[in-house]
Design an enzyme around this catalytic site. Sequence first.
Site, PDB file in Angstrom:
ATOM      1  N   LYS A   1       0.818  -1.213   0.000  1.00 23.96           N
ATOM      2  CA  LYS A   1       0.000   0.000   0.000  1.00 23.96           C
ATOM      3  C   LYS A   1       0.853   1.265   0.000  1.00 23.96           C
ATOM      4  O   LYS A   1       0.466   2.281  -0.580  1.00 23.96           O
ATOM      5  CB  LYS A   1      -0.971  -0.005   1.175  1.00 23.96           C
ATOM      6  CG  LYS A   1      -2.039  -1.090   1.069  1.00 23.96           C
ATOM      7  CD  LYS A   1      -3.025  -1.030   2.210  1.00 23.96           C
ATOM      8  CE  LYS A   1      -4.060  -2.141   2.114  1.00 23.96           C
ATOM      9  NZ  LYS A   1      -5.077  -2.069   3.178  1.00 23.96           N
TER      10      LYS A   1
ATOM     11  N   ASP B   1     -10.361   1.816   2.366  1.00 30.59           N
ATOM     12  CA  ASP B   1     -10.447   1.044   3.605  1.00 30.59           C
ATOM     13  C   ASP B   1     -11.337   1.712   4.644  1.00 30.59           C
ATOM     14  O   ASP B   1     -12.190   1.075   5.269  1.00 30.59           O
ATOM     15  CB  ASP B   1      -9.052   0.823   4.207  1.00 30.59           C
ATOM     16  CG  ASP B   1      -8.244  -0.217   3.443  1.00 30.59           C
ATOM     17  OD1 ASP B   1      -8.861  -1.148   2.879  1.00 30.59           O
ATOM     18  OD2 ASP B   1      -7.009  -0.097   3.413  1.00 30.59           O
TER      19      ASP B   1
END
Length: 274
Positions: free
Chosen positions: A66, A103
Amino acid sequence: MADRYAVFGNPVAHSKSPLIHSAFAEQTGQTLEYTAVEAPQDDFAGAWLRFVQEGGRGANVTVPFKGDAYALSATLSHRARRAQAVNTLIVGGNGRTYGDNTDGVGLARDLAYHGVALKGRRVLIVGAGGAVRGVLAPLLEEEPDELVIANRTAEKAVALAEAFSDAGRVTGGGLEAISGAFDLVINGSSASLAGDLPPLPDTLFAPGATAYDMMYGAEPTVFLRWAKAQGATPTDGLGMLVEQAAESFFLWRSVRPDTAAVRARLRDALGKAE
């Protein structure tokens, strides 16, 4: 030829993303191909470039990439900048790579799905790593009365709280400094991966509280089993996985899938796989 998408990770064979996005495509009548790509630990950028050159239109990004996805994105969304991480990559019409982070909105929508309101409530998040940083801004947008970040290393929690102090009432400290009862306790630490329980007080949960673990599995985590024994309602992170995927799907295809059926399908598949 179908548009190509993928999830990048290492390891990634266990990922449920291909199942989820195939279900979304079937439900919405979208023609696409979605696969899992195990990128080399030291060359995520190269793996992404090859994927794009071969016709890739977008991707989900999971551990440990990420941060790499954040670094290579030519343009970043506001929520990606706040999270300092990217879990969704989009190839624009101009060929540029756009980075976003879904997220936090995935967690917020999963909590709403379960009827867990944050406005005016006291919330505790255990952990101060990237997973927690990625969800803080959307949680604070729900206007909890107070959000406390607690971590084994107190300094990390304090620094993270200071970084988000402009977004609401948020404080940070060590696990030993936790005081009072909370309406929602979120375990965002890596303890569940190791089957461990963070050292938490038995007085943690207010009456009617919810315990949420960002991890999920066929069986409840140690944290959720402990929380249930303390009287809290346990909820795992499977719904967060589906909801963040639905937001990614929307960013790619401009179509918002219905998540309820896919939640049930994934839960069923998870049970049968164990």
